[in-house]
Motif scaffolding. Structure first.
Motif, short mmCIF file in Angstrom:
data_model
loop_
_atom_site.label_atom_id
_atom_site.label_comp_id
_atom_site.label_asym_id
_atom_site.label_seq_id
_atom_site.Cartn_x
_atom_site.Cartn_y
_atom_site.Cartn_z
N ALA A 57 42.83 10.39 100.64
CA ALA A 57 42.97 10.46 99.19
C ALA A 57 41.73 9.91 98.51
N GLN A 58 41.16 8.83 99.05
CA GLN A 58 39.96 8.25 98.46
C GLN A 58 38.78 9.19 98.60
N SER A 59 38.64 9.86 99.75
CA SER A 59 37.53 10.79 99.92
C SER A 59 37.69 11.98 98.98
N ALA A 60 38.93 12.41 98.73
CA ALA A 60 39.16 13.50 97.78
C ALA A 60 38.85 13.04 96.36
N ASP A 61 39.15 11.78 96.05
CA ASP A 61 38.84 11.25 94.73
C ASP A 61 37.34 11.19 94.49
N THR A 62 36.57 10.82 95.51
CA THR A 62 35.12 10.74 95.33
C THR A 62 34.52 12.12 95.13
N LEU A 63 35.12 13.13 95.68
CA LEU A 63 34.60 14.48 95.47
C LEU A 63 34.84 14.94 94.04
N ASN A 64 35.89 14.48 93.42
CA ASN A 64 36.22 14.92 92.08
C ASN A 64 35.57 14.08 90.99
N LYS A 65 35.00 12.94 91.33
CA LYS A 65 34.37 12.08 90.34
C LYS A 65 32.96 12.57 90.04
N PRO A 66 32.51 12.40 88.79
CA PRO A 66 31.13 12.77 88.47
C PRO A 66 30.15 11.85 89.19
N GLN A 67 29.05 12.44 89.65
CA GLN A 67 28.07 11.67 90.39
C GLN A 67 26.72 11.79 89.71
N THR A 68 25.95 10.73 89.78
CA THR A 68 24.60 10.73 89.22
C THR A 68 23.61 10.97 90.34
N ILE A 69 22.74 11.91 90.12
CA ILE A 69 21.70 12.20 91.10
C ILE A 69 20.43 11.49 90.63
N GLU A 70 19.94 10.61 91.45
CA GLU A 70 18.76 9.86 91.08
C GLU A 70 17.51 10.61 91.54
N GLY A 71 16.50 10.62 90.69
CA GLY A 71 15.25 11.27 91.03
C GLY A 71 14.25 11.06 89.90
N GLN A 72 13.05 11.57 90.08
CA GLN A 72 12.02 11.42 89.07
C GLN A 72 11.53 12.80 88.66
N ALA A 73 11.40 12.95 87.36
CA ALA A 73 10.87 14.21 86.85
C ALA A 73 9.35 14.17 86.95
N GLN A 74 8.77 15.31 87.34
CA GLN A 74 7.31 15.39 87.44
C GLN A 74 6.82 16.55 86.60
N LYS A 75 5.67 16.35 85.97
CA LYS A 75 5.08 17.39 85.15
C LYS A 75 4.36 18.39 86.05
N VAL A 76 4.58 19.66 85.78
CA VAL A 76 3.94 20.72 86.54
C VAL A 76 2.68 21.14 85.79
N ASP A 77 1.53 21.10 86.46
CA ASP A 77 0.26 21.44 85.80
C ASP A 77 0.02 22.94 85.75
N THR A 78 0.55 23.69 86.65
CA THR A 78 0.31 25.13 86.66
C THR A 78 1.29 25.82 85.71
N PRO A 79 0.79 26.70 84.87
CA PRO A 79 1.68 27.41 83.96
C PRO A 79 2.48 28.45 84.72
N VAL A 80 3.64 28.75 84.20
CA VAL A 80 4.51 29.76 84.79
C VAL A 80 4.10 31.09 84.20
N ARG A 81 3.88 32.10 85.08
CA ARG A 81 3.45 33.42 84.61
C ARG A 81 4.65 34.26 84.26
N LYS A 82 4.47 34.97 83.16
CA LYS A 82 5.51 35.92 82.77
C LYS A 82 4.96 37.32 82.98
N ASP A 83 5.62 38.11 83.72
CA ASP A 83 5.16 39.49 83.96
C ASP A 83 5.92 40.47 83.15
#
Length: 83
Positions: A57-83
């Motif tokens: 029951a506890q493992s099922a509860d953890t699946l249903n709870k919202p989770q925070t994903i930790e990470g760092q955002a990085q700036k992309v220097d290359t522009p995205v091309r639109k065709d």
């Protein structure tokens, strides 16, 4: 005078002894004791099984709870091309 009068209890006791007999009353006490022991044992075994169910029951509860994903955002220097 109600049901708690000692005379009423005496009459009830005499009737029970006449109906069941003294041998049956002796075995009745033992049978009731065995039934109570069996009931307690069954309840204890069900409680022993509960931790596994609670873990599921506890493992099922953890699946249903919202989770925070930790990470760092990085700036992309290359522009995205639109065709």
């Amino acid at each position: 005078m109600g049901i708690f009068d000692w005379k009423h209890w005496l009459i009830i006791l005499v009737v029970v002894v006449l109906v069941f007999g003294t041998k049956r009353l002796k075995t009745l006490g033992a049978d009731v004791g065995e039934a109570i022991k069996g009931f307690r044992k069954a309840v204890n075994t069900e409680e022993g099984d509960k931790p596994a169910e609670q873990q599921q029951a506890q493992s099922a509860d953890t699946l249903n709870k919202p989770q925070t994903i930790e990470g760092q955002a990085q700036k992309v220097d290359t522009p995205v091309r639109k065709d």
